[in-house]
Design an enzyme around this catalytic site. Structure first.
Site, PDB file in Angstrom:
ATOM      1  N   ARG A  27       0.587  -1.288  -0.116  1.00  6.94           N
ATOM      2  CA  ARG A  27      -0.091   0.071   0.027  1.00  6.94           C
ATOM      3  C   ARG A  27       0.941   1.241   0.023  1.00  6.94           C
ATOM      4  O   ARG A  27       0.251   2.352  -0.087  1.00  6.94           O
ATOM      5  CB  ARG A  27      -0.844   0.140   1.168  1.00  6.94           C
ATOM      6  CG  ARG A  27      -1.798  -1.131   1.359  1.00  6.94           C
ATOM      7  CD  ARG A  27      -2.679  -1.160   2.657  1.00  6.94           C
ATOM      8  NE  ARG A  27      -3.575   0.176   2.581  1.00  6.94           N
ATOM      9  CZ  ARG A  27      -4.849   0.070   2.213  1.00  6.94           C
ATOM     10  NH1 ARG A  27      -5.140  -0.949   1.643  1.00  6.94           N
ATOM     11  NH2 ARG A  27      -5.628   1.186   2.002  1.00  6.94           N
ATOM     12  N   TRP A  72       3.070   6.048   2.034  1.00  2.81           N
ATOM     13  CA  TRP A  72       3.236   6.605   0.572  1.00  2.81           C
ATOM     14  C   TRP A  72       3.006   7.938   0.704  1.00  2.81           C
ATOM     15  O   TRP A  72       1.932   8.433   1.059  1.00  2.81           O
ATOM     16  CB  TRP A  72       2.121   5.866  -0.074  1.00  2.81           C
ATOM     17  CG  TRP A  72       2.360   6.248  -1.557  1.00  2.81           C
ATOM     18  CD1 TRP A  72       3.136   5.820  -2.671  1.00  2.81           C
ATOM     19  CD2 TRP A  72       1.569   7.306  -2.474  1.00  2.81           C
ATOM     20  NE1 TRP A  72       3.017   6.310  -3.935  1.00  2.81           N
ATOM     21  CE2 TRP A  72       2.132   7.386  -3.986  1.00  2.81           C
ATOM     22  CE3 TRP A  72       0.885   8.324  -2.194  1.00  2.81           C
ATOM     23  CZ2 TRP A  72       1.771   8.231  -4.715  1.00  2.81           C
ATOM     24  CZ3 TRP A  72       0.348   9.290  -3.041  1.00  2.81           C
ATOM     25  CH2 TRP A  72       0.946   9.081  -4.383  1.00  2.81           C
ATOM     26  N   GLY A  98      -4.781   8.704   4.706  1.00  4.76           N
ATOM     27  CA  GLY A  98      -5.597   9.624   3.760  1.00  4.76           C
ATOM     28  C   GLY A  98      -5.060  10.955   3.645  1.00  4.76           C
ATOM     29  O   GLY A  98      -3.864  11.102   3.801  1.00  4.76           O
ATOM     30  N   GLU A 481      -2.257  -1.332 -22.311  1.00  4.20           N
ATOM     31  CA  GLU A 481      -2.073  -1.916 -21.112  1.00  4.20           C
ATOM     32  C   GLU A 481      -0.643  -2.591 -21.054  1.00  4.20           C
ATOM     33  O   GLU A 481       0.090  -2.439 -20.132  1.00  4.20           O
ATOM     34  CB  GLU A 481      -3.042  -3.108 -21.022  1.00  4.20           C
ATOM     35  CG  GLU A 481      -2.845  -4.008 -19.727  1.00  4.20           C
ATOM     36  CD  GLU A 481      -3.017  -3.423 -18.494  1.00  4.20           C
ATOM     37  OE1 GLU A 481      -3.199  -2.095 -18.231  1.00  4.20           O
ATOM     38  OE2 GLU A 481      -2.593  -3.998 -17.403  1.00  4.20           O
ATOM     39  N   LYS A 485       2.120  -1.539 -18.386  1.00  5.16           N
ATOM     40  CA  LYS A 485       2.927  -2.596 -17.658  1.00  5.16           C
ATOM     41  C   LYS A 485       4.571  -2.336 -17.665  1.00  5.16           C
ATOM     42  O   LYS A 485       5.257  -2.184 -16.649  1.00  5.16           O
ATOM     43  CB  LYS A 485       2.596  -3.898 -18.147  1.00  5.16           C
ATOM     44  CG  LYS A 485       1.188  -4.609 -17.781  1.00  5.16           C
ATOM     45  CD  LYS A 485       1.131  -4.679 -16.354  1.00  5.16           C
ATOM     46  CE  LYS A 485       0.401  -3.426 -15.615  1.00  5.16           C
ATOM     47  NZ  LYS A 485      -0.896  -3.663 -15.381  1.00  5.16           N
ATOM     48  N   HIS A 504       0.109   9.265 -38.495  1.00  6.03           N
ATOM     49  CA  HIS A 504      -0.348  10.787 -37.933  1.00  6.03           C
ATOM     50  C   HIS A 504       0.545  11.497 -37.160  1.00  6.03           C
ATOM     51  O   HIS A 504       0.251  12.297 -36.637  1.00  6.03           O
ATOM     52  CB  HIS A 504      -1.622  10.777 -37.492  1.00  6.03           C
ATOM     53  CG  HIS A 504      -2.714  10.199 -38.654  1.00  6.03           C
ATOM     54  ND1 HIS A 504      -3.102  11.122 -39.615  1.00  6.03           N
ATOM     55  CD2 HIS A 504      -3.443   8.821 -38.729  1.00  6.03           C
ATOM     56  CE1 HIS A 504      -3.908  10.242 -40.556  1.00  6.03           C
ATOM     57  NE2 HIS A 504      -3.974   9.054 -40.090  1.00  6.03           N
ATOM     58  N   LYS A 603      -0.148   0.420  -4.076  1.00  5.88           N
ATOM     59  CA  LYS A 603      -0.929  -0.576  -4.954  1.00  5.88           C
ATOM     60  C   LYS A 603      -2.576   0.356  -4.955  1.00  5.88           C
ATOM     61  O   LYS A 603      -3.030   0.176  -6.113  1.00  5.88           O
ATOM     62  CB  LYS A 603      -1.235  -1.802  -4.170  1.00  5.88           C
ATOM     63  CG  LYS A 603      -2.241  -2.823  -4.719  1.00  5.88           C
ATOM     64  CD  LYS A 603      -1.830  -3.388  -6.103  1.00  5.88           C
ATOM     65  CE  LYS A 603      -2.690  -4.345  -6.499  1.00  5.88           C
ATOM     66  NZ  LYS A 603      -2.334  -4.573  -8.066  1.00  5.88           N
TER      67      LYS A 603
HETATM   68  O1  M6R Z   1      -7.954  -0.663  -7.712  1.00  3.35           O
HETATM   69  P1  M6R Z   1      -8.017  -0.012  -8.970  1.00  3.35           P
HETATM   70  O2  M6R Z   1      -8.242  -1.155 -10.024  1.00  3.35           O
HETATM   71  O3  M6R Z   1      -9.042   0.773  -8.867  1.00  3.35           O
HETATM   72  O4  M6R Z   1      -6.717   0.828  -9.434  1.00  3.35           O
HETATM   73  C1  M6R Z   1      -6.686   1.448 -10.550  1.00  3.35           C
HETATM   74  C2  M6R Z   1      -5.265   1.826 -10.889  1.00  3.35           C
HETATM   75  O5  M6R Z   1      -4.677   2.598  -9.982  1.00  3.35           O
HETATM   76  C3  M6R Z   1      -4.488   0.662 -11.132  1.00  3.35           C
HETATM   77  O6  M6R Z   1      -5.145  -0.116 -12.224  1.00  3.35           O
HETATM   78  C4  M6R Z   1      -3.030   0.795 -11.755  1.00  3.35           C
HETATM   79  O7  M6R Z   1      -3.079   1.523 -12.914  1.00  3.35           O
HETATM   80  C5  M6R Z   1      -2.311  -0.426 -11.723  1.00  3.35           C
HETATM   81  N1  M6R Z   1      -1.062  -0.282 -10.706  1.00  3.35           N
HETATM   82  C6  M6R Z   1      -1.541  -0.499 -13.135  1.00  3.35           C
HETATM   83  O8  M6R Z   1      -0.897  -1.722 -13.042  1.00  3.35           O
END
Ligand code: M6R
Length: 608
Positions: A27, A72, A98, A481, A485, A504, A603
């Site tokens: 987290r 974080w 928060g 995607e 990644k 373009h 995360k």
């Molecule tokens: O938990 P969520 O699916 O809402 O999170 C959304 C994004 O933060 C998450 O998908 C992020 O883009 C990933 N780390 C990408 O791998």
């Protein structure tokens, strides 16, 4: 972001706090800290870097009550002085997840009142505020409740006081927090995985709840201050599911878990002979009969899942679908359509922007809401009328993998159910789709066998600084995607384009140093894509093509082909995602980055 864990027990809680932090590290991981009460004093240990460093530093720390935090950074750089817990006058200690929006105003008021600030965080105001009330002789509970009324923003907090060795106060609004119920001991944590070594009995707190926990009992007060009971639930999360096992990284483990995750997500459907709206909730049939469009709101990878779904929903179900990035939608003036089904997609169900976008949509009069989410007890699931849970299991690696493919599976089911309800699916087509869905886990397993080849291919990317990803139609979001990644975990700058867009503008970037990775399914756009690839090759670009069987794209000088085992029709985006995940993973290994905890990220993005 940020992970909180706390405990009040008869035993030394430091190992429990450290184990919990380790499990919550996904987290946030720029610093960590803990505080215990020992001999009537607060003993705090903090460290920049990882929980393992904190563990070394806390070797001699002991206490029967304590709170801990992995951070974080939002306000203030990652440093020891900004690491939690924050302490007021050696007496009150606080951990917080928060953002306190009015912290500047509170900080100046508290400074005038004589409080000295030792960090740049917004959190420190909470510690001083609670102290200011506590110093006037109110209980720790009342001092916390009074302080919370002055906070604007989101919080999950844990609070202890030096002179109160059997009382832990916690509260939540906008950030997740749950209680763990043990035998003569109680715990708090941001998510259940942190508590699995000590208890499975948990209480999910509601918005605005404040809790007083002792060793033997706890009391919950709701947002109005009234005493309330909340159900104790038994978590079904298995301890193994959050452990690395035979794998080197969680990301690798989670990539390999995809066949099972897909089988679990599709279980109820694949075991039945027909598709029913009920898989989205009891009210789904009535809701689906009342809608004329879909609005998808999500962030990051989940947004990419939404982009794939748009193709499916419009082509198969014949229903208009708009897909918006949640952080944009929440602030723009849009035209609401109460007949639209708002679909929020999220792995965590905690993402602040997605939650805010959903609330914004509701405030505009959108009453039909559906959550596609991997966490059953999350805020998003609770905020929506309908739900479909992806059953990917805990996803720990910051880069989303199995959450994405299971989201796609859930969205394909939504497409089929709507298509059926709208008279666009014959019984024969329905059976054919069900057959393909049943086959999907083994098809994914087959693609995973490409791993050794992809690992070898990744060597070629070790010294690259940029990469282009190409896809068309249904597979353009897969290119997006793949690029996400790669940049997320290998720090190589990557862009994705619909292949037809190259000329373009982006074609100007192509030279011998630019790897161009293309998704090449054997679909209706294949010949168009082949022309686009020729354009790249003609300019000296090095091509890496993930091609289905019978595409007749052949390896040559500057053209590397990865042969996909089969073409999966509408489900092809799911199969084509897998090699791009593996590519990013192996390139990151080449570059020696921290695969599961890439720099600057966390995360769950629970702040705006
Ligand atoms: O938990 P969520 O699916 O809402 O999170 C959304 C994004 O933060 C998450 O998908 C992020 O883009 C990933 N780390 C990408 O791998």
């Amino acid at each position: 972001m940020c992970g909180i864990v706390g405990a009040v027990a008869q035993r030394n809680v430091v190992p429990i706090l450290l184990e919990g932090l380790q499990r919550l590290e996904y987290r946030g991981y720029d610093s960590a800290g803990l505080v215990v009460v020992h001999d009537g004093k607060l003993e705090r240990v903090r460290s920049t870097g990882r929980v393992v460093d904190l563990t070394e530093k806390s070797a001699t720390t002991q206490g029967h009550i304590g709170i801990a935090h992995t951070r974080w950074a939002t306000h203030g750089v990652p440093s020891e002085r900004n690491a939690h817990p924050h302490i007021s006058k050696n007496h009150i200690a606080v951990v917080h997840n928060g953002i306190i929006e009015n912290y500047e105003e509170l900080r100046s008021r508290l400074t005038t009142a004589g409080y000295e600030f030792t960090s740049d965080t917004d959190t420190e105001v909470i510690a001083h505020l609670i102290h200011s009330h506590y110093a006037h002789g109110t209980s720790l509970l009342a001092a916390t409740q009074a302080s919370l009324t002055e906070l604007v923003g989101a919080y999950a907090i844990g609070v202890i006081a030096a002179d109160n060795p059997d009382q832990l106060i916690c509260a939540r609004r906008g950030s997740p927090l749950l209680l763990g119920v043990g035998i003569d001991e109680h715990f708090i944590a941001s998510d259940v995985s942190a508590l699995l070594p000590v208890t499975r009995k948990v209480v999910y707190l509601e918005e605005g709840d404040v809790v007083e926990l002792g060793r033997l009992a706890y009391q919950i007060f709701d947002a109005t201050g009234a005493r309330v009971e909340r159900a104790v639930q038994t978590s079904e999360m298995s301890n193994e599911s959050v452990q690395l096992g035979e794998y080197t990284h969680y990301m690798q483990k989670e990539i390999h878990e995809q066949p099972q995750a897909l089988a679990d997500t599709l279980e109820s459907v694949c075991n039945s002979q027909s598709l029913v709206p009920g898989i989205f909730g009891a009210e789904a049939a009535a809701t689906f009969a009342d809608i004329n469009s879909i609005l998808i709101l999500a962030c990051g990878t989940s947004h990419h899942a939404g982009l794939v779904a748009k193709f499916w929903l419009e082509e198969i179900a014949g229903i208009t679908c708009n897909v918006e990035i949640a952080s944009e939608y929440r602030y723009r003036t849009s035209v609401p359509n109460p007949k639209s089904l708002v679909v929020v997609i999220s792995q965590s169900g905690e993402t602040a922007d997605t939650q805010a976008a959903l609330n914004h949509a509701k405030s505009l009069g959108h009453g039909h809401t559906l959550a596609i989410c991997n966490v059953a007890e999350s805020a998003l699931v609770r905020l929506c009328k309908l739900r479909m849970l992806t059953r990917a299991g805990p996803e720990i690696g910051v880069a989303s993998t199995k959450a994405f493919t299971t989201q796609l599976a859930a969205l394909f089911l939504l497409t089929l159910v709507l298509a059926k309800q709208r008279g666009r699916l014959t019984a024969e087509q329905e059976q054919q789709h069900l057959h393909e869905l049943r086959h999907l886990p083994s098809a994914v397993q087959k693609v995973l066998e490409l791993e050794p080849q992809i690992a070898m291919l990744a060597v070629k990317f070790a010294n690259k600084h940029n990469a282009l990803f190409l896809g068309r139609g249904l597979h353009y979001p897969i290119a997006l995607e793949g690029a996400l990644k790669l940049k997320e975990i290998s720090y190589i700058h990557a862009e994705a384009y619909p292949a037809g867009e190259l000329k373009h503008g982006p074609l100007a970037l192509v030279d011998k140093d630019m790897p161009v990775i293309s998704v090449a399914p054997n679909d209706a756009l294949l010949e168009k894509l082949k022309s686009n690839l020729q354009e790249v090759r003609a300019r000296g670009g090095e091509l890496y093509v993930f091609a289905d069987a019978n595409t007749h794209i052949h390896a040559a000088d500057g053209i590397h082909i990865m042969q996909m085992p089969e073409h999966a029709g509408y489900l092809s985006p799911i199969l084509h995602t897998i090699p791009l995940q593996l590519l990013a993973y192996y390139v990151a290994l080449q570059k020696g980055t921290d695969v599961d905890k890439p720099r600057n990220l966390a995360k769950s993005v629970t702040v705006e």
